[in-house]
Design a protein around this motif. Structure first.
Motif, PDB file in Angstrom:
ATOM      1  N   ALA A  88      25.154 -19.747  19.543  1.00  0.00           N
ATOM      2  CA  ALA A  88      25.098 -18.796  20.667  1.00  0.00           C
ATOM      3  C   ALA A  88      23.683 -18.554  21.194  1.00  0.00           C
ATOM      4  N   VAL A  89      22.837 -19.578  21.155  1.00  0.00           N
ATOM      5  CA  VAL A  89      21.467 -19.458  21.662  1.00  0.00           C
ATOM      6  C   VAL A  89      21.439 -19.930  23.107  1.00  0.00           C
ATOM      7  N   GLY A  90      20.999 -19.050  24.009  1.00  0.00           N
ATOM      8  CA  GLY A  90      20.932 -19.385  25.421  1.00  0.00           C
ATOM      9  C   GLY A  90      19.500 -19.550  25.908  1.00  0.00           C
ATOM     10  N   PRO A  91      19.311 -19.613  27.229  1.00  0.00           N
ATOM     11  CA  PRO A  91      17.973 -19.812  27.799  1.00  0.00           C
ATOM     12  C   PRO A  91      17.052 -18.633  27.520  1.00  0.00           C
TER      13      PRO A  91
ATOM     14  N   ARG B  70      24.270 -16.253  24.126  1.00  0.00           N
ATOM     15  CA  ARG B  70      25.286 -16.879  24.976  1.00  0.00           C
ATOM     16  C   ARG B  70      26.426 -17.383  24.089  1.00  0.00           C
ATOM     17  N   CYS B  71      27.481 -16.603  24.020  1.00  0.00           N
ATOM     18  CA  CYS B  71      28.620 -16.939  23.159  1.00  0.00           C
ATOM     19  C   CYS B  71      29.590 -17.892  23.838  1.00  0.00           C
TER      20      CYS B  71
ATOM     21  N   HIS C 225      36.446 -20.508  29.866  1.00  0.00           N
ATOM     22  CA  HIS C 225      35.353 -20.128  28.976  1.00  0.00           C
ATOM     23  C   HIS C 225      35.389 -20.998  27.724  1.00  0.00           C
ATOM     24  N   VAL C 226      34.259 -21.617  27.410  1.00  0.00           N
ATOM     25  CA  VAL C 226      34.156 -22.504  26.254  1.00  0.00           C
ATOM     26  C   VAL C 226      33.267 -21.834  25.208  1.00  0.00           C
ATOM     27  N   PRO C 227      33.753 -21.664  23.977  1.00  0.00           N
ATOM     28  CA  PRO C 227      32.938 -21.019  22.936  1.00  0.00           C
ATOM     29  C   PRO C 227      31.664 -21.809  22.633  1.00  0.00           C
ATOM     30  N   ALA C 228      30.578 -21.068  22.397  1.00  0.00           N
ATOM     31  CA  ALA C 228      29.308 -21.684  22.016  1.00  0.00           C
ATOM     32  C   ALA C 228      28.764 -21.017  20.750  1.00  0.00           C
TER      33      ALA C 228
ATOM     34  N   VAL D  68      17.559 -13.934  16.233  1.00  0.00           N
ATOM     35  CA  VAL D  68      18.570 -13.959  17.294  1.00  0.00           C
ATOM     36  C   VAL D  68      19.668 -12.952  16.970  1.00  0.00           C
ATOM     37  N   ASP D  69      20.140 -12.216  17.981  1.00  0.00           N
ATOM     38  CA  ASP D  69      21.254 -11.287  17.790  1.00  0.00           C
ATOM     39  C   ASP D  69      22.536 -12.052  17.575  1.00  0.00           C
ATOM     40  N   VAL D  70      23.335 -11.602  16.612  1.00  0.00           N
ATOM     41  CA  VAL D  70      24.646 -12.195  16.363  1.00  0.00           C
ATOM     42  C   VAL D  70      25.639 -11.580  17.339  1.00  0.00           C
ATOM     43  N   PRO D  71      26.537 -12.378  17.945  1.00  0.00           N
ATOM     44  CA  PRO D  71      27.521 -11.811  18.867  1.00  0.00           C
ATOM     45  C   PRO D  71      28.359 -10.728  18.207  1.00  0.00           C
ATOM     46  N   ALA D  72      28.604  -9.646  18.932  1.00  0.00           N
ATOM     47  CA  ALA D  72      29.410  -8.545  18.404  1.00  0.00           C
ATOM     48  C   ALA D  72      30.867  -8.964  18.304  1.00  0.00           C
TER      49      ALA D  72
END
Length: 202
Positions: free
Chosen positions: A79-82, A102-103, A112-115, A198-202
């Motif tokens: 889930a790492v984005g720009p 970016r999840c 929507h595609v999981p990342a 990096v924040d983990v997705p909630a």
């Protein structure tokens, strides 16, 4: 200046990883390698992906590293984005650059595609991803680029240094909302180490 089709390439990475994960875990009523006994529950399992065929339309772009400056394999699983900068609307002060969380990636048709594959316990049978970008120039003595991305939730992880790679990426869970992603020198690269939180997705 040229446009970098990073989302198109990343979608190819997520599709390749999902297809190989489905082979192991199974999907839509189809038994995977685990259920059929081809892979034993105690086995390590590494997904290998060659980015050679995932490059831009003219093949001019490196298909190993994404817009975040991390490998596409990291973007597709952790889930790492720009990079982004937050602006204060009142003071117009800018924050320090940070990576977006970016999840999901949005397909052109709105799907929507999981990342965040490696943040989902369903994929814990996958130990790591071994990502490369090998083409015909590798035969002409151009060194092949390789990275290893380790699954922090892997049931059976592989040790750092086991796979040939220039860089290895290891995520360590710090708490329920944060993990630290370390970039560690691989056994085919000169010594260097960096890390980012990096924040983990909630």
């Amino acid at each position: 200046m040229r446009d970098f089709p990073h989302e198109e390439i990343l979608l190819r990475w997520t599709a390749a990883i999902k297809a190989k994960a489905d082979v192991l875990i199974g999907n839509a009523g189809t038994a995977g390698y685990l259920a059929s006994g081809i892979v034993a529950p105690e086995d390590c399992y590494v997904i290998a992906v060659n980015g050679r065929l995932m490059r831009g339309y003219d093949g001019a772009f490196d298909a190993l590293y994404g817009i975040s400056q991390f490998p596409f394999a990291v973007e597709a699983t952790l889930a790492v984005g720009p990079l982004q900068v937050r602006l204060n609307r009142k003071t117009f002060e800018a924050s320090q650059p940070e990576h977006q969380r970016r999840c999901e990636i949005l397909k052109p048709r709105g799907l929507h595609v999981p990342a965040d594959t490696f943040l989902d316990a369903k994929f814990s049978p996958i130990s790591a991803i071994w990502a490369t970008d090998i083409d015909e120039f590798t035969l002409l003595d151009r060194s092949a680029k390789m990275v290893a991305v380790h699954n922090p939730e892997a049931t059976h992880p592989i040790p750092v240094g086991f796979l040939p790679a220039h860089d290895e990426y290891v995520a360590r869970i710090l708490d329920e909302s944060t993990y630290q992603l370390d970039r560690i020198e691989g056994r085919t690269a000169p010594p260097e180490e960096t890390s980012v939180v990096v924040d983990v997705p909630a």
